[in-house]
Design a protein around this motif. Structure first.
Motif, mmCIF file in Angstrom:
data_model
loop_
_atom_site.group_PDB
_atom_site.id
_atom_site.type_symbol
_atom_site.label_atom_id
_atom_site.label_comp_id
_atom_site.label_asym_id
_atom_site.label_seq_id
_atom_site.Cartn_x
_atom_site.Cartn_y
_atom_site.Cartn_z
ATOM 1 N N LEU A 1 22.980 85.431 24.569
ATOM 2 C CA LEU A 1 22.274 86.179 25.602
ATOM 3 C C LEU A 1 23.167 87.280 26.144
ATOM 4 N N ARG B 1 23.063 88.314 29.143
ATOM 5 C CA ARG B 1 23.472 87.765 30.441
ATOM 6 C C ARG B 1 22.668 86.509 30.696
ATOM 7 N N ASP B 2 23.263 85.586 31.428
ATOM 8 C CA ASP B 2 22.561 84.335 31.694
ATOM 9 C C ASP B 2 22.070 84.230 33.140
ATOM 10 N N GLN B 3 22.347 85.255 33.950
ATOM 11 C CA GLN B 3 21.833 85.283 35.318
ATOM 12 C C GLN B 3 20.660 86.255 35.366
ATOM 13 N N ILE C 1 15.018 89.535 29.516
ATOM 14 C CA ILE C 1 16.143 88.837 28.905
ATOM 15 C C ILE C 1 16.329 89.398 27.491
ATOM 16 N N TRP D 1 16.545 76.389 30.659
ATOM 17 C CA TRP D 1 17.302 76.775 29.471
ATOM 18 C C TRP D 1 16.403 77.424 28.425
ATOM 19 N N ASP E 1 20.669 77.244 25.472
ATOM 20 C CA ASP E 1 21.471 78.100 26.349
ATOM 21 C C ASP E 1 20.885 78.054 27.754
ATOM 22 N N LEU F 1 20.184 79.024 31.631
ATOM 23 C CA LEU F 1 20.040 80.221 32.452
ATOM 24 C C LEU F 1 20.355 79.891 33.908
#
Length: 256
Positions: free
Chosen positions: A22, A24-26, A33, A113, A130, A132
């Motif tokens: 990803l 970014r995960d935020q 996304i 996730w 993954d 989030l």
């Protein structure tokens, strides 16, 4: 040897693997996304029937007086049609999608996730997970700050099976449980429960359950009969943010 490798791949040994990266995960609900899915071929050629992403969370479901954790799919995104990955081949598939506005936020017990899967016929499907960090939208953040400004502290945040009254697209709701620790409602309320249901990026419905504190014999009887709870629904928008604290205070006061 090739046949032997195929047999091993069918049970997940030496088979293709998948790894999602990803950007970014935020992220906030309603935001985009982006990322890339990296596929690495195993010891033998394999046909991939489908490749997909799912956004998931877990919620508590009650059945026959028992509670269980159930995984719910918030969204599913198909990335590619059937293709073949050669032995030891490395392939990247970029993707982008919009996180649904009704995705729960990463608070309390809630985890969200992205799972990536390859659909491989007659074989173990490799998967990747993954997590989030889903942050509140601007409107939700304003609502939570307004409740906090009234002297309430979050005690618990959990996704639960949605009742018929609150059921929308998803089978669950995210419930915020507050307790009054200061201010005008301390000593008057036992707790305040909030469910935030987004209608759009700029509007939402708020469902409050206000649990009044027992006072005197009548209050204790009402509490025993669960008559001390009031359920309230109001609509809010971005335009309400400057006066949100006052608006919520006025409504809660009517039922406290």
């Amino acid at each position: 040897m090739s046949f032997f490798n195929k047999v091993l791949a069918s049970v997940g040994i030496g088979a293709a693997t998948v790894d999602t990266k990803l950007e970014r995960d935020q992220v906030m609900p309603g935001e985009e996304i982006k990322g890339v899915v990296e596929i690495r071929g195993g010891n033998t050629e394999q046909k991939i029937d489908d490749i997909y992403l799912t956004v998931n969370t877990q919620y508590v479901k009650e059945s026959d007086d028992h509670k269980m954790n159930v995984t719910a799919t918030i969204d599913r995104i198909r990335l590619a049609t059937a293709f073949t990955v050669s032995a030891n081949e490395r392939r990247e598939i970029p993707f982008s999608f919009i996180l649904p506005i009704d995705t729960p936020v990463s608070m309390g017990k809630t985890r969200v996730w992205v799972a990536t899967g390859l659909d491989i016929k007659n074989a173990v499907d490799p998967a990747d997970k993954d997590f989030l960090q889903v942050r509140p939208s601007k409107l939700m953040e304003a609502v939570l700050e307004a409740v906090s400004a009234l002297g309430f502290r979050i005690r618990e945040v959990e996704c639960e099976q949605a009742s018929y009254r609150l059921r929308q697209r998803l089978p669950f709701i995210q419930e915020f449980e507050f307790v009054p620790t200061s201010g005008a409602f301390r000593g008057r309320l036992d707790e305040l429960e909030l469910v935030y249901l987004p209608i759009s990026a700029a509007t939402a419905d708020l469902h409050f359950q206000i649990d009044r504190k027992a006072r005197g014999l009548g209050g204790f009887l009402a509490e025993a009969l669960e008559m001390d709870e009031s359920n309230i629904r109001i609509s809010v928008s971005m335009d309400d943010i400057p006066v949100l604290t006052q608006k919520l205070q006025s409504i809660i006061q009517q039922y406290s």
